[in-house]
Design a protein around this motif. Structure first.
Motif, PDB file in Angstrom:
ATOM      1  N   ASP A   1      11.455   0.224   4.657  1.00  0.00           N
ATOM      2  CA  ASP A   1      10.028   0.082   4.945  1.00  0.00           C
ATOM      3  C   ASP A   1       9.497   1.215   5.805  1.00  0.00           C
ATOM      4  O   ASP A   1       8.486   1.833   5.477  1.00  0.00           O
ATOM      5  CB  ASP A   1       9.745  -1.254   5.640  1.00  0.00           C
ATOM      6  N   LEU A   2      10.159   1.489   6.920  1.00  0.00           N
ATOM      7  CA  LEU A   2       9.648   2.514   7.833  1.00  0.00           C
ATOM      8  C   LEU A   2       9.673   3.896   7.175  1.00  0.00           C
ATOM      9  O   LEU A   2       8.759   4.691   7.386  1.00  0.00           O
ATOM     10  CB  LEU A   2      10.441   2.518   9.146  1.00  0.00           C
ATOM     11  N   THR A   3      10.672   4.162   6.364  1.00  0.00           N
ATOM     12  CA  THR A   3      10.736   5.428   5.638  1.00  0.00           C
ATOM     13  C   THR A   3       9.529   5.577   4.719  1.00  0.00           C
ATOM     14  O   THR A   3       8.908   6.642   4.642  1.00  0.00           O
ATOM     15  CB  THR A   3      12.043   5.520   4.822  1.00  0.00           C
ATOM     16  N   ARG A   4       9.168   4.506   4.026  1.00  0.00           N
ATOM     17  CA  ARG A   4       7.997   4.519   3.140  1.00  0.00           C
ATOM     18  C   ARG A   4       6.718   4.756   3.936  1.00  0.00           C
ATOM     19  O   ARG A   4       5.852   5.528   3.527  1.00  0.00           O
ATOM     20  CB  ARG A   4       7.882   3.198   2.385  1.00  0.00           C
ATOM     21  N   ILE A   5       6.607   4.056   5.044  1.00  0.00           N
ATOM     22  CA  ILE A   5       5.399   4.178   5.876  1.00  0.00           C
ATOM     23  C   ILE A   5       5.246   5.609   6.391  1.00  0.00           C
ATOM     24  O   ILE A   5       4.165   6.196   6.308  1.00  0.00           O
ATOM     25  CB  ILE A   5       5.450   3.174   7.045  1.00  0.00           C
ATOM     26  N   LEU A   6       6.324   6.184   6.898  1.00  0.00           N
ATOM     27  CA  LEU A   6       6.263   7.541   7.445  1.00  0.00           C
ATOM     28  C   LEU A   6       5.978   8.563   6.348  1.00  0.00           C
ATOM     29  O   LEU A   6       5.237   9.529   6.583  1.00  0.00           O
ATOM     30  CB  LEU A   6       7.554   7.866   8.193  1.00  0.00           C
ATOM     31  N   ALA A   7       6.526   8.362   5.164  1.00  0.00           N
ATOM     32  CA  ALA A   7       6.239   9.264   4.042  1.00  0.00           C
ATOM     33  C   ALA A   7       4.770   9.185   3.649  1.00  0.00           C
ATOM     34  O   ALA A   7       4.126  10.206   3.376  1.00  0.00           O
ATOM     35  CB  ALA A   7       7.137   8.930   2.849  1.00  0.00           C
ATOM     36  N   TYR A   8       4.214   7.984   3.638  1.00  0.00           N
ATOM     37  CA  TYR A   8       2.802   7.796   3.300  1.00  0.00           C
ATOM     38  C   TYR A   8       1.923   8.497   4.336  1.00  0.00           C
ATOM     39  O   TYR A   8       0.968   9.190   3.987  1.00  0.00           O
ATOM     40  CB  TYR A   8       2.491   6.299   3.234  1.00  0.00           C
TER      41      TYR A   8
ATOM     42  N   LYS B   1      12.421   2.869  -4.979  1.00  0.00           N
ATOM     43  CA  LYS B   1      12.500   1.412  -4.842  1.00  0.00           C
ATOM     44  C   LYS B   1      13.401   0.969  -3.701  1.00  0.00           C
ATOM     45  O   LYS B   1      13.155  -0.027  -3.069  1.00  0.00           O
ATOM     46  CB  LYS B   1      12.973   0.782  -6.152  1.00  0.00           C
ATOM     47  N   GLY B   2      14.459   1.720  -3.435  1.00  0.00           N
ATOM     48  CA  GLY B   2      15.400   1.324  -2.395  1.00  0.00           C
ATOM     49  C   GLY B   2      15.068   1.834  -1.006  1.00  0.00           C
ATOM     50  O   GLY B   2      15.836   1.624  -0.079  1.00  0.00           O
ATOM     51  N   ALA B   3      13.938   2.494  -0.846  1.00  0.00           N
ATOM     52  CA  ALA B   3      13.591   3.073   0.457  1.00  0.00           C
ATOM     53  C   ALA B   3      13.325   1.979   1.486  1.00  0.00           C
ATOM     54  O   ALA B   3      12.802   0.909   1.167  1.00  0.00           O
ATOM     55  CB  ALA B   3      12.363   3.970   0.316  1.00  0.00           C
TER      56      ALA B   3
ATOM     57  N   LEU C   1       0.818  -1.210   0.000  1.00  0.00           N
ATOM     58  CA  LEU C   1       0.000   0.000   0.000  1.00  0.00           C
ATOM     59  C   LEU C   1       0.855   1.265   0.000  1.00  0.00           C
ATOM     60  O   LEU C   1       0.580   2.193  -0.747  1.00  0.00           O
ATOM     61  CB  LEU C   1      -0.934  -0.002   1.209  1.00  0.00           C
ATOM     62  N   VAL C   2       1.897   1.296   0.802  1.00  0.00           N
ATOM     63  CA  VAL C   2       2.659   2.533   0.973  1.00  0.00           C
ATOM     64  C   VAL C   2       3.804   2.699  -0.018  1.00  0.00           C
ATOM     65  O   VAL C   2       4.371   3.782  -0.116  1.00  0.00           O
ATOM     66  CB  VAL C   2       3.212   2.680   2.414  1.00  0.00           C
ATOM     67  N   ARG C   3       4.147   1.684  -0.760  1.00  0.00           N
ATOM     68  CA  ARG C   3       5.312   1.788  -1.654  1.00  0.00           C
ATOM     69  C   ARG C   3       5.015   2.568  -2.925  1.00  0.00           C
ATOM     70  O   ARG C   3       5.931   3.008  -3.607  1.00  0.00           O
ATOM     71  CB  ARG C   3       5.851   0.418  -2.010  1.00  0.00           C
ATOM     72  N   PHE C   4       3.747   2.763  -3.265  1.00  0.00           N
ATOM     73  CA  PHE C   4       3.373   3.452  -4.490  1.00  0.00           C
ATOM     74  C   PHE C   4       3.989   4.851  -4.517  1.00  0.00           C
ATOM     75  O   PHE C   4       3.816   5.640  -3.598  1.00  0.00           O
ATOM     76  CB  PHE C   4       1.857   3.548  -4.620  1.00  0.00           C
TER      77      PHE C   4
END
Length: 128
Positions: free
Chosen positions: A51-58, A47-49, A40-43
Motif C-alpha cells: 500500500d505505502l509503495t503505491r501511495i508514494l509512487a502516486y 498488483k503485488g505492491a 485511487l492510487v492502485r491504478f
C-alpha cells in the motif's frame, strides 16, 4: 463534467468515500477511507505492491506531473505524504493488532481532506 469519462479507479474511490461518510463507527469510517485511497492510487501499479509503495509512487507522479509540471505543489505533496504515512501506521495497528488508538476524529478528517486533494486533479481532467 463527463461523468462516464471519469476512470473507474476514481469512481471506486468516491464509492468508498461515500461508504465512509455513511458509517457511524469510527474504525469503519477509517477503513473505508483507506480503501478509497488504495482504489485511487492502485491504478497502473503492480498488483503485488504494498500500500505505502503505491501511495508514494502516486504522489511521485503528482510531484513530477506531465512534462515536468507538478500537479500539486511540493509542500502540499510533502504534507500528503506525511499524512498518508501516519494513516498507514494507524491502518497497520488496526488491521494487525486490533489497536485503534491512532484512529482519531482528526486523522479521519485529515484523511478525507487528503483524498479530496487527490481526487480534484483527477476529476478536473474530465470537466466539460
Amino acid at each position: 463534467m463527463k461523468i462516464l469519462a471519469v476512470p473507474h479507479h476514481v469512481t471506486r474511490a468516491l464509492e468508498w468515500m461515500q461508504l465512509a461518510r455513511a458509517s457511524p463507527v469510527r474504525v469503519d469510517t477509517f477503513a473505508h477511507l483507506w480503501f478509497a485511497l488504495i482504489a485511487l492510487v492502485r491504478f497502473g501499479q503492480p498488483k503485488g505492491a504494498w500500500d505505502l509503495t503505491r501511495i508514494l509512487a502516486y504522489l511521485a507522479q503528482l510531484r513530477s506531473g506531465a512534462g515536468g509540471h507538478p500537479v500539486l505543489g511540493r509542500a502540499r505533496i510533502d504534507a500528503l505524504e506525511a499524512l498518508f504515512r501516519k494513516a498507514e501506521q494507524a491502518r497497520r495497528l488496526l488491521f494487525h493488532r486490533d489497536d485503534d488508538t491512532l484512529i482519531t476524529d482528526e486523522l479521519i478528517e485529515e484523511l478525507e481532506d487528503g483524498l479530496f486533494q487527490l481526487i480534484e486533479p483527477e476529476v478536473a481532467r474530465y470537466r466539460a
